[in-house]
Design an enzyme around this catalytic site. Structure first.
Site, PDB file in Angstrom:
ATOM      1  N   SER A 267      -2.562   5.449  -0.728  1.00 21.44           N
ATOM      2  CA  SER A 267      -3.314   4.404  -0.672  1.00 21.44           C
ATOM      3  C   SER A 267      -4.578   4.903   0.216  1.00 21.44           C
ATOM      4  CB  SER A 267      -2.790   3.207  -0.152  1.00 21.44           C
ATOM      5  OG  SER A 267      -1.775   2.505  -0.801  1.00 21.44           O
TER       6      SER A 267
ATOM      7  N   ASN B 240       0.844  -1.105   0.191  1.00 17.55           N
ATOM      8  CA  ASN B 240      -0.027   0.102   0.110  1.00 17.55           C
ATOM      9  C   ASN B 240       0.847   1.209   0.061  1.00 17.55           C
ATOM     10  OD1 ASN B 240      -3.065  -1.023   0.346  1.00 17.55           O
ATOM     11  ND2 ASN B 240      -1.417  -2.298   2.080  1.00 17.55           N
ATOM     12  N   GLU B 241       1.167   1.703  -1.389  1.00 17.21           N
ATOM     13  CA  GLU B 241       2.061   2.821  -1.240  1.00 17.21           C
ATOM     14  C   GLU B 241       1.520   4.062  -1.086  1.00 17.21           C
ATOM     15  OE1 GLU B 241       5.067   2.254  -1.844  1.00 17.21           O
ATOM     16  OE2 GLU B 241       5.325   0.633  -3.225  1.00 17.21           O
ATOM     17  N   PRO B 242       2.244   5.178  -1.011  1.00 20.44           N
ATOM     18  CA  PRO B 242       1.660   6.664  -0.560  1.00 20.44           C
ATOM     19  C   PRO B 242       0.447   6.721  -1.531  1.00 20.44           C
ATOM     20  CG  PRO B 242       3.982   6.749  -0.578  1.00 20.44           C
ATOM     21  CD  PRO B 242       3.682   5.329  -0.975  1.00 20.44           C
TER      22      PRO B 242
ATOM     23  N   THR C 193      10.189   1.973  -4.161  1.00 20.58           N
ATOM     24  CA  THR C 193      10.075   0.513  -3.983  1.00 20.58           C
ATOM     25  C   THR C 193      10.748  -0.363  -4.732  1.00 20.58           C
ATOM     26  OG1 THR C 193       8.139   0.805  -2.894  1.00 20.58           O
ATOM     27  CG2 THR C 193       8.131  -1.359  -3.354  1.00 20.58           C
TER      28      THR C 193
END
Ligand code: F6R
Length: 635
Positions: free
Chosen positions: A171, A167-169, A186
């Site tokens: 999300s 869950n990346e920035p 990532t």
């Protein structure tokens, strides 16, 4: 949120958790912490009698120690996983199940192959679902967790983007299991494993923030300096989708488990005087005063009583004296750390100098984790030590061979074939390099050639500094010899090699890398090996005369309060240092494992050394072109 947890907090221990919104505990080492986390999981498994224990798992470097401990508990204490159902957080997409880089393979390798969990109890998102089926596949994954009554325990790591799962920035806090795109950072972090960022999959299937938040208990692990910023933001910052781990603040049963480097940006460690009355010592006083100077952008001698009082440092004034006295003390401390004589100044009083005057000619042993850390981090100091007639030795702990590109190796093979005729070995290397596919391991011969290339660069760098070839030692520590980024655990063999060299040379000074932010941990392993070696021989008489200095430079620099010796460089010395770094040609322009910072090492080193000089100058000390900084480690 200062709640305690029976597994991690000493009873009755007072915690200074102001500003902190997630329960967290710091341990001296990841190994020690991993043991306790494994015990918590084992306790959960054992007490889940009438229903299966639903365990959420993570991959990556952070949980490996926990998995090792769980395997040990299974093997030594009979902990059974028959009643456990696992769900992994995520999997790359697209990727095949048996791909060596899949999370499926990772889990088998580190955990499932060594325990008694029934195969049908293992759930890992499938990386090869057809695109049209992904939506329903993800829904099924989510439903399966819910139908089992939700996750009893979720183990997490945190990415450098602040992600949990993938869950990346950006999300959403209501997100559930789905297909996502990976953040560039990532992908960069995975680039080493995939042999270049272009080979890292763009997407992944991940549990959502909401899936994770519904777990009954969450434990997040973070080790190392590179996690410290996002750890602090998650624990102390506002809840924001730009730092997805900050959503965890809303969970009522979470612990974040840290080592000292990962917790270093938390207020209670970074600026402890803001959350409690401190026990002041020299280091803390220096830390507070340099922080105050930086905050107010003032040199030391201009700080006033009011500046201290208005910025949370009245306690320092009360216990340690007036602003005037503190300022003078601090100024003298820094002034006395500066020296152009890193091996001590012969025939001068050493009362106020960082190094001893005697013996005038010292034996100096510099440990360099990779073949270029010596010149990157202390090239200027090395030059001074050599010019000032000390007996200087450099020991390269690893060959650094994995960081030589195939293209560089190919050029050496071509030159060798052209000059020495048709050697069989060179022709077979040429064939290997022509056929070699992305990500395949080098043969032993190719690996050796790459090591030799780096060795020849060390000789070239030594020539720039007038250091004799015979003074260079190539230790080739066994832990590094895997031909890939992942290393073996260090062993007594590594310790013995380092110990043997120290015993042979009986140095008066040892310099070593205290640069723990390197992305693959080689520096930390090399330092641990050195510490182990020293602890085995520290009672020998020659060790009483041996001082250990730690340098930094390739990845980070010491904070001002940590510096015990600052060695200034003239503009000419900066150029000489640059030339010695540039001798490491294979590490120029297209560094293979350089982490976040895309600049060549000479640029990074120059900027750090210049910044140290600027920092000293801003604090009110003399203006130098550049400074190399060292911290003394007492053993
Ligand atoms: C892994 C995962 C990620 C990692 C994170 C930290 O399943 O979901 O969130 O936990 O990227 O990775 P490491 O532990 O390798 O630093």
């Amino acid at each position: 949120m200062g709640n305690k947890n029976i597994f991690y907090d000493a009873p009755g221990k007072f915690q200074d958790t102001r500003f902190e919104r997630i329960h967290n505990v710091t341990f001296p080492s990841a190994a020690e912490a991993s043991k306790l986390v494994a015990e918590e999981i084992a306790t959960g498994i054992r007490s889940s009698i009438n229903k299966p224990y639903i365990l959420g798992l993570a991959t990556g470097s952070s949980p490996i120690g926990v998995y090792r401990e769980l395997v040990a508990l299974h093997k030594k204490e009979g902990l059974s996983f028959k009643n456990v159902i696992t769900f992994n957080l995520d999997e790359y997409f697209p990727i095949e199940k048996d791909d060596l880089l899949s999370y499926n393979h990772f889990m088998n390798y580190h955990l499932f192959n060594h325990i008694d969990i029934p195969k049908e109890n293992i759930n890992i998102p499938r990386g090869n679902v057809s695109s049209k089926d992904i939506y329903s596949y993800c829904n099924e994954y989510e439903k399966k967790i819910n139908n089992l009554g939700g996750l009893d325990f979720q183990l997490l790591g945190i990415g450098r983007t602040g992600h949990i799962g993938f869950n990346e920035p950006g999300s959403n806090k209501n997100s559930v299991t789905r297909l996502v795109s990976l953040d560039f950072i990532t992908k960069e972090d995975a680039a080493g494993d995939f042999n270049g960022i272009d080979n890292v999959p763009d997407k992944a299937i991940t549990m959502g923030v909401d899936t994770i938040m519904r777990a009954k208990r969450i434990v997040l692990l973070a080790w190392g300096h590179k996690k410290s910023e996002k750890v602090a933001k998650s624990i102390e910052g506002p809840i924001s989708s730009m730092v997805p781990a900050s959503f965890l603040q809303a969970h009522s049963n979470i612990s974040i488990i840290l080592d000292e480097e990962a917790s270093s940006e938390l207020t209670r460690y970074k600026t402890p005087w803001l959350v409690k009355d401190c026990k002041w010592n020299d280091t803390l006083r220096k830390k507070a005063i340099s922080w105050l100077c930086n905050k107010l952008q003032k040199p030391i001698l201009k700080l006033t009583q009011r500046d201290y009082n208005e910025n949370g440092l009245s306690d320092l004034l009360e216990t340690e004296g007036s602003a005037y006295e503190l300022n003078i003390w601090m100024f003298n401390q820094l002034q006395r750390s500066i020296t152009g004589w890193p091996g001590g100044k012969p025939n001068h009083s050493d009362e106020n100098r960082p190094e001893r005057a005697t013996p005038a000619r010292k034996r100096v042993l510099v440990f360099s984790p990779h073949p270029d850390d010596d010149v990157i981090s202390m090239g200027g100091t090395l030059a001074r030590l050599i010019d000032q007639n000390h007996e200087v030795y450099v020991a390269y702990q690893t060959s650094g061979n994995i960081a030589v590109s195939d293209e560089d190796a190919r050029r050496y093979v071509d030159v060798s074939i052209a000059t020495s005729g048709d050697s069989k070995k060179m022709n077979s290397l040429k064939l290997e390099l022509t056929k070699k596919k992305e990500g395949t391991l080098d043969s032993n011969d190719l690996n050796k050639l790459k090591g030799d290339i780096r060795k020849s660069e060390c000789f070239a760098a030594a020539r720039v500094l007038n250091l004799k070839e015979s003074r260079l030692h190539f230790l080739n520590l066994p832990f590094y010899q895997t031909r890939k980024v992942e290393k073996k655990d260090p062993s007594q063999k590594d310790v013995n090699i380092v110990k043997g060299l120290i015993e042979e040379l009986k140095p008066h000074q040892i310099f070593a890398a205290g640069d723990l932010a390197d992305p693959h941990g080689t520096h930390k392993i090399c330092l641990d090996i050195l510490f182990d070696a020293i602890s085995e021989i520290k009672n020998k008489s020659f060790m009483k005369d041996c001082w250990l200095w730690l340098y930094r430079g390739a990845w980070q620099e010491w904070d001002i309060n940590e510096i015990d010796m600052a060695v200034p460089m003239s503009p000419e010395q900066v150029i000489q240092k640059r030339n010695s770094i540039l001798s490491h040609q294979s590490q120029k322009d297209k560094v293979m494992y350089q982490g976040q910072d895309k600049r060549d090492f000479w640029l990074r080193a120059e900027e750090r050394n210049r910044n140290s000089a600027i920092t000293f100058n801003k604090l009110g000390l003399t203006e130098y072109q550049a400074i190399e900084a060292f911290k003394r480690h007492k053993f």
